[in-house]
Design a protein around this motif. Structure first.
Motif, PDB file in Angstrom:
ATOM      1  N   ALA A  60       0.811  -1.224   0.000  1.00  0.00           N
ATOM      2  CA  ALA A  60       0.000   0.000   0.000  1.00  0.00           C
ATOM      3  C   ALA A  60       0.844   1.275   0.000  1.00  0.00           C
ATOM      4  O   ALA A  60       0.570   2.204  -0.758  1.00  0.00           O
ATOM      5  CB  ALA A  60      -0.952  -0.001   1.189  1.00  0.00           C
ATOM      6  N   ARG A  61       1.871   1.334   0.836  1.00  0.00           N
ATOM      7  CA  ARG A  61       2.682   2.563   0.907  1.00  0.00           C
ATOM      8  C   ARG A  61       3.363   2.849  -0.433  1.00  0.00           C
ATOM      9  O   ARG A  61       3.416   3.997  -0.868  1.00  0.00           O
ATOM     10  CB  ARG A  61       3.721   2.468   2.020  1.00  0.00           C
ATOM     11  N   ASN A  62       3.888   1.812  -1.071  1.00  0.00           N
ATOM     12  CA  ASN A  62       4.533   2.016  -2.369  1.00  0.00           C
ATOM     13  C   ASN A  62       3.515   2.384  -3.443  1.00  0.00           C
ATOM     14  O   ASN A  62       3.763   3.267  -4.270  1.00  0.00           O
ATOM     15  CB  ASN A  62       5.295   0.759  -2.791  1.00  0.00           C
ATOM     16  N   THR A  63       2.367   1.719  -3.424  1.00  0.00           N
ATOM     17  CA  THR A  63       1.336   2.003  -4.412  1.00  0.00           C
ATOM     18  C   THR A  63       0.767   3.403  -4.209  1.00  0.00           C
ATOM     19  O   THR A  63       0.389   4.069  -5.171  1.00  0.00           O
ATOM     20  CB  THR A  63       0.223   0.941  -4.336  1.00  0.00           C
ATOM     21  N   LEU A  64       0.726   3.863  -2.957  1.00  0.00           N
ATOM     22  CA  LEU A  64       0.260   5.214  -2.668  1.00  0.00           C
ATOM     23  C   LEU A  64       1.093   6.236  -3.443  1.00  0.00           C
ATOM     24  O   LEU A  64       0.565   7.212  -3.968  1.00  0.00           O
ATOM     25  CB  LEU A  64       0.322   5.492  -1.163  1.00  0.00           C
ATOM     26  N   GLN A  65       2.393   5.995  -3.544  1.00  0.00           N
ATOM     27  CA  GLN A  65       3.271   6.909  -4.281  1.00  0.00           C
ATOM     28  C   GLN A  65       2.874   6.998  -5.752  1.00  0.00           C
ATOM     29  O   GLN A  65       2.959   8.068  -6.358  1.00  0.00           O
ATOM     30  CB  GLN A  65       4.726   6.458  -4.151  1.00  0.00           C
ATOM     31  N   THR A  66       2.416   5.885  -6.311  1.00  0.00           N
ATOM     32  CA  THR A  66       1.949   5.891  -7.698  1.00  0.00           C
ATOM     33  C   THR A  66       0.717   6.778  -7.845  1.00  0.00           C
ATOM     34  O   THR A  66       0.605   7.561  -8.797  1.00  0.00           O
ATOM     35  CB  THR A  66       1.624   4.456  -8.164  1.00  0.00           C
ATOM     36  N   HIS A  67      -0.187   6.677  -6.890  1.00  0.00           N
ATOM     37  CA  HIS A  67      -1.399   7.503  -6.939  1.00  0.00           C
ATOM     38  C   HIS A  67      -1.064   8.986  -6.715  1.00  0.00           C
ATOM     39  O   HIS A  67      -1.674   9.859  -7.337  1.00  0.00           O
ATOM     40  CB  HIS A  67      -2.427   7.005  -5.933  1.00  0.00           C
ATOM     41  N   VAL A  68      -0.101   9.267  -5.852  1.00  0.00           N
ATOM     42  CA  VAL A  68       0.349  10.645  -5.657  1.00  0.00           C
ATOM     43  C   VAL A  68       0.924  11.178  -6.971  1.00  0.00           C
ATOM     44  O   VAL A  68       0.645  12.311  -7.372  1.00  0.00           O
ATOM     45  CB  VAL A  68       1.385  10.750  -4.514  1.00  0.00           C
ATOM     46  N   SER A  69       1.684  10.366  -7.657  1.00  0.00           N
ATOM     47  CA  SER A  69       2.255  10.771  -8.947  1.00  0.00           C
ATOM     48  C   SER A  69       1.153  11.085  -9.955  1.00  0.00           C
ATOM     49  O   SER A  69       1.252  12.068 -10.706  1.00  0.00           O
ATOM     50  CB  SER A  69       3.167   9.661  -9.466  1.00  0.00           C
ATOM     51  N   THR A  70       0.102  10.279  -9.979  1.00  0.00           N
ATOM     52  CA  THR A  70      -1.034  10.540 -10.866  1.00  0.00           C
ATOM     53  C   THR A  70      -1.654  11.895 -10.561  1.00  0.00           C
ATOM     54  O   THR A  70      -1.935  12.686 -11.468  1.00  0.00           O
ATOM     55  CB  THR A  70      -2.096   9.430 -10.707  1.00  0.00           C
TER      56      THR A  70
END
Length: 105
Positions: A60-70
């Motif tokens: 989740a923490r790593n995937t959160l970074q992807t969503h922040v990038s979006t």
């Protein structure tokens, strides 16, 4: 260009006069959580809970970074900052339709 966020109805970002839909349910959930804490630090654990609920995946923490990038690609890189264990949306509260509505009613 001015940026506004619409949360009354479908969540979208408006850049200038051009509405931009926020792709993906998780990115929309993340944006909603950041908007609720607009211009304040929102801890990563709170954002993970807002996006995945009570049973987040290990990633989740790593995937959160992807969503922040979006979201940064929609809003601009400077409007979402990271500070240790939290993110902050650097936008005037009046940029959010719900805040303006509440203030005007």
């Amino acid at each position: 260009m001015p940026i506004r966020i619409r949360v009354l109805g479908p969540i979208e970002v408006v850049v200038g006069r051009h509405p931009q839909p926020v792709p993906g349910r998780r990115s929309r959930s993340l944006l909603a959580a950041l908007v609720l804490g607009i211009d304040h630090l929102v801890p990563i654990d709170h954002l993970v809970a807002a996006v995945w609920g009570d049973d987040p995946p290990v990633s989740a923490r790593n995937t959160l970074q992807t969503h922040v990038s979006t979201l940064r690609s929609l809003l601009g890189r400077d409007l979402i900052e990271f500070d240790e264990e939290a993110y902050i949306l650097r936008l005037s509260p009046d940029s959010v339709d719900a805040v303006r509505f509440e203030r005007l009613t």
